[in-house]
Design a protein around this motif. Structure first.
Motif, short mmCIF file in Angstrom:
data_model
loop_
_atom_site.label_atom_id
_atom_site.label_comp_id
_atom_site.label_asym_id
_atom_site.label_seq_id
_atom_site.Cartn_x
_atom_site.Cartn_y
_atom_site.Cartn_z
N TYR A 65 0.80 -1.10 0.03
CA TYR A 65 0.03 0.05 0.11
C TYR A 65 0.85 1.18 -0.04
CZ TYR A 65 -3.32 3.79 1.23
OH TYR A 65 -3.84 4.82 1.40
N GLN A 66 1.96 1.20 0.94
CA GLN A 66 2.49 2.59 0.88
C GLN A 66 3.40 2.82 -0.56
OE1 GLN A 66 5.50 2.07 4.03
NE2 GLN A 66 4.24 1.33 5.35
N TYR A 67 3.84 1.85 -1.24
CA TYR A 67 4.40 1.78 -2.34
C TYR A 67 3.40 2.55 -3.61
CZ TYR A 67 9.07 0.27 -1.54
OH TYR A 67 10.41 0.08 -1.02
N LEU A 68 2.15 1.61 -3.39
CA LEU A 68 1.24 2.28 -4.66
C LEU A 68 0.71 3.57 -4.25
CD1 LEU A 68 -0.54 -1.30 -4.90
CD2 LEU A 68 1.05 -0.48 -6.47
N SER A 69 0.26 3.91 -3.05
CA SER A 69 -0.04 4.98 -2.85
C SER A 69 0.75 6.22 -3.12
CB SER A 69 -0.70 5.26 -1.34
OG SER A 69 0.59 5.38 -0.51
N ASP A 109 8.33 10.66 -5.46
CA ASP A 109 9.39 9.99 -5.61
C ASP A 109 9.92 8.60 -4.92
OD1 ASP A 109 12.10 9.37 -6.29
OD2 ASP A 109 13.00 10.92 -5.41
N LEU A 110 9.94 7.75 -5.57
CA LEU A 110 10.15 6.21 -4.77
C LEU A 110 11.73 5.94 -4.49
CD1 LEU A 110 7.40 4.16 -6.61
CD2 LEU A 110 7.09 5.46 -4.41
N ASP A 111 12.22 6.54 -5.45
CA ASP A 111 14.02 6.29 -5.15
C ASP A 111 14.24 6.50 -3.83
OD1 ASP A 111 14.09 5.54 -7.73
OD2 ASP A 111 14.74 7.59 -8.46
N HIS A 112 13.88 7.37 -3.16
CA HIS A 112 14.21 7.68 -1.66
C HIS A 112 13.20 7.63 -0.47
CE1 HIS A 112 17.63 9.52 -3.78
NE2 HIS A 112 16.88 10.26 -4.30
N PHE A 113 12.45 6.48 -1.11
CA PHE A 113 11.18 6.48 -0.07
C PHE A 113 11.66 5.08 0.70
CE2 PHE A 113 7.63 3.18 0.46
CZ PHE A 113 6.96 3.89 1.50
N LEU A 114 11.70 5.28 1.99
CA LEU A 114 12.06 4.12 3.11
C LEU A 114 10.70 3.36 3.56
CD1 LEU A 114 13.98 2.48 4.62
CD2 LEU A 114 13.93 4.43 6.47
N PHE A 115 10.57 2.17 3.09
CA PHE A 115 9.36 1.13 3.69
C PHE A 115 9.61 0.96 4.96
CE2 PHE A 115 7.72 -3.09 4.13
CZ PHE A 115 6.40 -2.80 4.10
N ILE A 116 8.55 1.06 5.91
CA ILE A 116 8.64 1.01 7.23
C ILE A 116 7.38 0.04 7.32
CG2 ILE A 116 8.47 1.89 9.60
CD1 ILE A 116 9.56 4.39 8.35
N PRO A 117 7.61 -1.40 7.51
CA PRO A 117 6.32 -2.29 7.72
C PRO A 117 5.80 -2.24 8.79
CG PRO A 117 8.58 -3.32 7.83
CD PRO A 117 8.85 -2.00 7.54
N GLU A 118 6.00 -1.45 10.10
CA GLU A 118 5.60 -1.35 11.26
C GLU A 118 4.71 -0.17 11.22
OE1 GLU A 118 8.95 -1.54 11.10
OE2 GLU A 118 9.10 -3.56 11.58
#
Length: 79
Positions: free
Chosen positions: A1-5, A12-21
């Motif tokens: 969801y975080q990436y798709l939204s 910019d998704l290049d510097h996006f840090l996914f945080i599962p919590e």
């Protein structure tokens, strides 16, 4: 969801840090986004499940790839 939204908003998704919590959005918003990006008209739960598993697998590989890491910087921007 975080990436798709973020992708839908044009961020910019290049510097996006996914945080599962970290929880973002509601269940309803997540389902709506998955239905939008699934690529099927009126998908079954199995199709949605397959889509999410495949997307998660691909994003996990991308996060670990040297080609998508900050180490390559501007050379592979958007890759």
């Amino acid at each position: 969801y975080q990436y798709l939204s973020r992708y839908k908003r044009g961020e910019d998704l290049d510097h996006f840090l996914f945080i599962p919590e970290r929880t973002e959005g509601s269940e309803k918003e997540c389902l709506k986004l998955l239905l939008e990006f699934c690529g099927r008209h009126n998908p079954s739960w199995t199709e949605l499940s397959n889509f999410t598993h495949f997307l998660n697998f691909q994003l996990s590989k991308c996060e670990k790839s040297v080609f998508c890491s900050p180490a390559v910087g501007e050379d592979f921007q958007g890759f």
